[in-house]
Motif scaffolding. Structure first.
Motif, PDB file in Angstrom:
ATOM      1  N   MET A 163       0.829  -1.200   0.000  1.00 18.52           N
ATOM      2  CA  MET A 163       0.000   0.000   0.000  1.00 18.52           C
ATOM      3  C   MET A 163       0.870   1.260   0.000  1.00 18.52           C
ATOM      4  O   MET A 163       0.584   2.217  -0.718  1.00 18.52           O
ATOM      5  CB  MET A 163      -0.929  -0.011   1.213  1.00 18.52           C
ATOM      6  CG  MET A 163      -1.876   1.159   1.272  1.00 18.52           C
ATOM      7  SD  MET A 163      -2.917   1.344  -0.197  1.00 18.52           S
ATOM      8  CE  MET A 163      -4.443   0.610   0.384  1.00 18.52           C
TER       9      MET A 163
ATOM     10  N   GLU B  90       3.768   1.734  -1.275  1.00 18.31           N
ATOM     11  CA  GLU B  90       4.294   1.987  -2.614  1.00 18.31           C
ATOM     12  C   GLU B  90       3.196   2.447  -3.561  1.00 18.31           C
ATOM     13  O   GLU B  90       3.387   3.341  -4.377  1.00 18.31           O
ATOM     14  CB  GLU B  90       4.980   0.738  -3.169  1.00 18.31           C
ATOM     15  CG  GLU B  90       6.290   0.411  -2.491  1.00 18.31           C
ATOM     16  CD  GLU B  90       7.254   1.582  -2.456  1.00 18.31           C
ATOM     17  OE1 GLU B  90       7.330   2.331  -3.439  1.00 18.31           O
ATOM     18  OE2 GLU B  90       7.926   1.761  -1.429  1.00 18.31           O
ATOM     19  N   MET B  91       2.028   1.818  -3.421  1.00 15.43           N
ATOM     20  CA  MET B  91       0.933   2.147  -4.332  1.00 15.43           C
ATOM     21  C   MET B  91       0.389   3.551  -4.097  1.00 15.43           C
ATOM     22  O   MET B  91      -0.156   4.174  -5.001  1.00 15.43           O
ATOM     23  CB  MET B  91      -0.182   1.121  -4.162  1.00 15.43           C
ATOM     24  CG  MET B  91      -0.560   0.466  -5.473  1.00 15.43           C
ATOM     25  SD  MET B  91      -1.891  -0.686  -5.261  1.00 15.43           S
ATOM     26  CE  MET B  91      -1.022  -2.158  -4.783  1.00 15.43           C
ATOM     27  N   LEU B  92       0.539   4.040  -2.886  1.00 16.17           N
ATOM     28  CA  LEU B  92       0.051   5.384  -2.564  1.00 16.17           C
ATOM     29  C   LEU B  92       0.895   6.470  -3.212  1.00 16.17           C
ATOM     30  O   LEU B  92       0.440   7.608  -3.367  1.00 16.17           O
ATOM     31  CB  LEU B  92       0.031   5.584  -1.045  1.00 16.17           C
ATOM     32  CG  LEU B  92      -1.175   5.018  -0.309  1.00 16.17           C
ATOM     33  CD1 LEU B  92      -0.988   5.171   1.195  1.00 16.17           C
ATOM     34  CD2 LEU B  92      -2.464   5.691  -0.749  1.00 16.17           C
ATOM     35  N   LYS B  93       2.117   6.096  -3.582  1.00 15.05           N
ATOM     36  CA  LYS B  93       2.985   7.102  -4.198  1.00 15.05           C
ATOM     37  C   LYS B  93       2.331   7.602  -5.477  1.00 15.05           C
ATOM     38  O   LYS B  93       2.038   6.839  -6.379  1.00 15.05           O
ATOM     39  CB  LYS B  93       4.376   6.516  -4.455  1.00 15.05           C
ATOM     40  CG  LYS B  93       5.112   6.272  -3.145  1.00 15.05           C
ATOM     41  CD  LYS B  93       6.533   5.799  -3.346  1.00 15.05           C
ATOM     42  CE  LYS B  93       7.184   5.601  -1.968  1.00 15.05           C
ATOM     43  NZ  LYS B  93       8.542   5.082  -2.057  1.00 15.05           N
ATOM     44  N   GLY B  94       2.108   8.879  -5.520  1.00 14.08           N
ATOM     45  CA  GLY B  94       1.454   9.468  -6.682  1.00 14.08           C
ATOM     46  C   GLY B  94      -0.042   9.573  -6.510  1.00 14.08           C
ATOM     47  O   GLY B  94      -0.641  10.573  -6.892  1.00 14.08           O
ATOM     48  N   THR B  95      -0.669   8.569  -5.882  1.00 11.75           N
ATOM     49  CA  THR B  95      -2.125   8.615  -5.742  1.00 11.75           C
ATOM     50  C   THR B  95      -2.576   9.403  -4.518  1.00 11.75           C
ATOM     51  O   THR B  95      -3.624  10.040  -4.561  1.00 11.75           O
ATOM     52  CB  THR B  95      -2.727   7.202  -5.682  1.00 11.75           C
ATOM     53  OG1 THR B  95      -2.112   6.473  -4.641  1.00 11.75           O
ATOM     54  CG2 THR B  95      -2.519   6.475  -6.989  1.00 11.75           C
TER      55      THR B  95
ATOM     56  N   ILE C 281      -5.645  11.988  -4.189  1.00 13.35           N
ATOM     57  CA  ILE C 281      -6.735  11.792  -3.225  1.00 13.35           C
ATOM     58  C   ILE C 281      -6.977  13.070  -2.438  1.00 13.35           C
ATOM     59  O   ILE C 281      -8.117  13.512  -2.268  1.00 13.35           O
ATOM     60  CB  ILE C 281      -6.403  10.622  -2.266  1.00 13.35           C
ATOM     61  CG1 ILE C 281      -6.457   9.293  -3.024  1.00 13.35           C
ATOM     62  CG2 ILE C 281      -7.341  10.600  -1.075  1.00 13.35           C
ATOM     63  CD1 ILE C 281      -5.894   8.111  -2.259  1.00 13.35           C
TER      64      ILE C 281
ATOM     65  N   ALA D 168      -8.419  15.799  -4.611  1.00 16.02           N
ATOM     66  CA  ALA D 168      -9.832  15.515  -4.871  1.00 16.02           C
ATOM     67  C   ALA D 168     -10.691  15.900  -3.666  1.00 16.02           C
ATOM     68  O   ALA D 168     -11.772  16.476  -3.813  1.00 16.02           O
ATOM     69  CB  ALA D 168     -10.017  14.041  -5.210  1.00 16.02           C
TER      70      ALA D 168
ATOM     71  N   PHE E 125      -4.410  14.228 -13.177  1.00 15.83           N
ATOM     72  CA  PHE E 125      -4.327  13.062 -12.308  1.00 15.83           C
ATOM     73  C   PHE E 125      -5.391  12.044 -12.675  1.00 15.83           C
ATOM     74  O   PHE E 125      -5.110  10.851 -12.808  1.00 15.83           O
ATOM     75  CB  PHE E 125      -4.480  13.478 -10.838  1.00 15.83           C
ATOM     76  CG  PHE E 125      -4.703  12.312  -9.918  1.00 15.83           C
ATOM     77  CD1 PHE E 125      -3.624  11.531  -9.500  1.00 15.83           C
ATOM     78  CD2 PHE E 125      -5.984  11.984  -9.484  1.00 15.83           C
ATOM     79  CE1 PHE E 125      -3.834  10.445  -8.656  1.00 15.83           C
ATOM     80  CE2 PHE E 125      -6.194  10.900  -8.642  1.00 15.83           C
ATOM     81  CZ  PHE E 125      -5.116  10.133  -8.232  1.00 15.83           C
ATOM     82  N   TRP E 126      -6.610  12.507 -12.863  1.00 18.63           N
ATOM     83  CA  TRP E 126      -7.702  11.578 -13.205  1.00 18.63           C
ATOM     84  C   TRP E 126      -7.460  10.895 -14.545  1.00 18.63           C
ATOM     85  O   TRP E 126      -7.763   9.704 -14.709  1.00 18.63           O
ATOM     86  CB  TRP E 126      -9.046  12.295 -13.218  1.00 18.63           C
ATOM     87  CG  TRP E 126      -9.596  12.576 -11.845  1.00 18.63           C
ATOM     88  CD1 TRP E 126     -10.005  13.776 -11.359  1.00 18.63           C
ATOM     89  CD2 TRP E 126      -9.807  11.633 -10.775  1.00 18.63           C
ATOM     90  NE1 TRP E 126     -10.444  13.651 -10.065  1.00 18.63           N
ATOM     91  CE2 TRP E 126     -10.333  12.349  -9.686  1.00 18.63           C
ATOM     92  CE3 TRP E 126      -9.598  10.259 -10.632  1.00 18.63           C
ATOM     93  CZ2 TRP E 126     -10.655  11.735  -8.471  1.00 18.63           C
ATOM     94  CZ3 TRP E 126      -9.914   9.651  -9.432  1.00 18.63           C
ATOM     95  CH2 TRP E 126     -10.432  10.390  -8.359  1.00 18.63           C
TER      96      TRP E 126
ATOM     97  N   THR F 229      -4.493  10.241 -15.897  1.00 16.64           N
ATOM     98  CA  THR F 229      -3.438   9.247 -15.680  1.00 16.64           C
ATOM     99  C   THR F 229      -3.978   8.035 -14.937  1.00 16.64           C
ATOM    100  O   THR F 229      -3.741   6.892 -15.318  1.00 16.64           O
ATOM    101  CB  THR F 229      -2.282   9.867 -14.872  1.00 16.64           C
ATOM    102  OG1 THR F 229      -1.846  11.060 -15.523  1.00 16.64           O
ATOM    103  CG2 THR F 229      -1.118   8.905 -14.768  1.00 16.64           C
ATOM    104  N   TRP F 230      -4.725   8.304 -13.886  1.00 15.37           N
ATOM    105  CA  TRP F 230      -5.258   7.211 -13.087  1.00 15.37           C
ATOM    106  C   TRP F 230      -6.250   6.376 -13.900  1.00 15.37           C
ATOM    107  O   TRP F 230      -6.262   5.142 -13.796  1.00 15.37           O
ATOM    108  CB  TRP F 230      -5.923   7.724 -11.805  1.00 15.37           C
ATOM    109  CG  TRP F 230      -6.268   6.573 -10.923  1.00 15.37           C
ATOM    110  CD1 TRP F 230      -5.407   5.864 -10.136  1.00 15.37           C
ATOM    111  CD2 TRP F 230      -7.537   5.951 -10.786  1.00 15.37           C
ATOM    112  NE1 TRP F 230      -6.071   4.839  -9.517  1.00 15.37           N
ATOM    113  CE2 TRP F 230      -7.370   4.878  -9.891  1.00 15.37           C
ATOM    114  CE3 TRP F 230      -8.799   6.207 -11.330  1.00 15.37           C
ATOM    115  CZ2 TRP F 230      -8.426   4.047  -9.533  1.00 15.37           C
ATOM    116  CZ3 TRP F 230      -9.851   5.380 -10.967  1.00 15.37           C
ATOM    117  CH2 TRP F 230      -9.657   4.312 -10.078  1.00 15.37           C
TER     118      TRP F 230
ATOM    119  N   GLN G 235       3.598  12.211 -13.291  1.00 16.53           N
ATOM    120  CA  GLN G 235       2.491  11.629 -12.530  1.00 16.53           C
ATOM    121  C   GLN G 235       2.440  10.122 -12.717  1.00 16.53           C
ATOM    122  O   GLN G 235       2.306   9.365 -11.751  1.00 16.53           O
ATOM    123  CB  GLN G 235       1.162  12.229 -12.994  1.00 16.53           C
ATOM    124  CG  GLN G 235       0.728  13.443 -12.208  1.00 16.53           C
ATOM    125  CD  GLN G 235      -0.664  13.913 -12.616  1.00 16.53           C
ATOM    126  OE1 GLN G 235      -1.136  13.619 -13.710  1.00 16.53           O
ATOM    127  NE2 GLN G 235      -1.308  14.648 -11.749  1.00 16.53           N
TER     128      GLN G 235
ATOM    129  N   LYS H 212       4.748   3.275  -9.283  1.00 19.13           N
ATOM    130  CA  LYS H 212       5.457   2.693  -8.139  1.00 19.13           C
ATOM    131  C   LYS H 212       4.503   1.780  -7.374  1.00 19.13           C
ATOM    132  O   LYS H 212       3.461   2.208  -6.905  1.00 19.13           O
ATOM    133  CB  LYS H 212       6.032   3.794  -7.247  1.00 19.13           C
ATOM    134  CG  LYS H 212       7.161   4.520  -7.941  1.00 19.13           C
ATOM    135  CD  LYS H 212       7.840   5.552  -7.055  1.00 19.13           C
ATOM    136  CE  LYS H 212       8.974   6.220  -7.842  1.00 19.13           C
ATOM    137  NZ  LYS H 212       9.651   7.279  -7.100  1.00 19.13           N
TER     138      LYS H 212
END
Lengths: 109, 109
Positions: free
Chosen positions: A5, A7-12, A16, A19, A90-91, A93-94, B4, B10
């Motif tokens: 988690m 690592e996955m939070l990096k960037g997101t 968040i 938003a 961001f949206w 890319t995500w 981004q 990551k």
DNA sequence: ACCAGTACATAGTAGCGCTGAGTAGTGGCT
DNA sequence: AGCCACTACTCAGCGCTACTATGTACTGGT
């Protein structure tokens, strides 16, 4: 939730918070509490404040200092035009990433 | 896709590769080519090889060296039991994150 | 006087993806 | 023979983000 988690939070995490800030100015302590209520129970306070410092330095938010009834004064952050633009990107890319991953998860490969 | 995407990859890139490897042993060059075909055009070769070294060191994959018709021998990676378990945890973590973000995107906040 | 809750700050660390360069083998073109 | 493109892998050093751990400071309750 562990290292994955983190690592996955990096960037997101930044996305968040941006938003959350949309049409909803907030201060650090409040944002941390909200994140915890959303299930991100392991996000450290320091992480949030560092993120806020960063997005302020990058010019994505405007800041206003307001006295608090209890404790030190609050720094209230609100999304500005640059921040909204950044959030839109961001949206995008995500969305791209989420689509690929959804395909991978359902199709098997 | 820019900075981004770099940050967002990551943690997720590892999951993407593990998912690709499920029931589908592959070697580095092949994985890189596949990623490019999936739209991840900016992922550097070096990134993929470094990732493969890492997941091998972490015991998530088995490796077999096979001669190639053209060029140096290939290192073929296949997901093992630990890797499958790790991938499952990855999907759990990603599912949680994707759900929160989907809520944020649609609800507004 | 003490402690819990509120509110912010920051120096140092770990981990991951990127950059840029290098090594090697094969085959095609001139 | 000499050159280049493609195949295939490796590695040192960098930048960025989240985490750890700690510190500061104000308010109110006991």
């Amino acid at each position: 939730m562990g290292k994955q988690m983190t690592e996955m939070l990096k960037g997101t995490l930044e996305g968040i918070v941006l938003a959350f800030l949309t049409g909803n100015p907030a201060y650090g302590y409040e944002i941390t509490a909200w994140l915890r209520s959303q299930g991100f129970t392991e996000i450290a306070e320091g992480t949030v404040y560092a993120l806020l410092v960063r997005i302020e330095k990058n010019g994505l938010v405007d800041v206003e200092k307001r006295p608090s009834e209890k404790g030190p004064p609050r720094k209230v952050y609100s999304l500005n035009a640059d921040g909204e633009k950044h959030l839109e990107e961001f949206w995008t890319t995500w969305g791209f990433l989420a689509e690929r991953l959804e395909n991978l998860r359902t199709e098997g490969k």
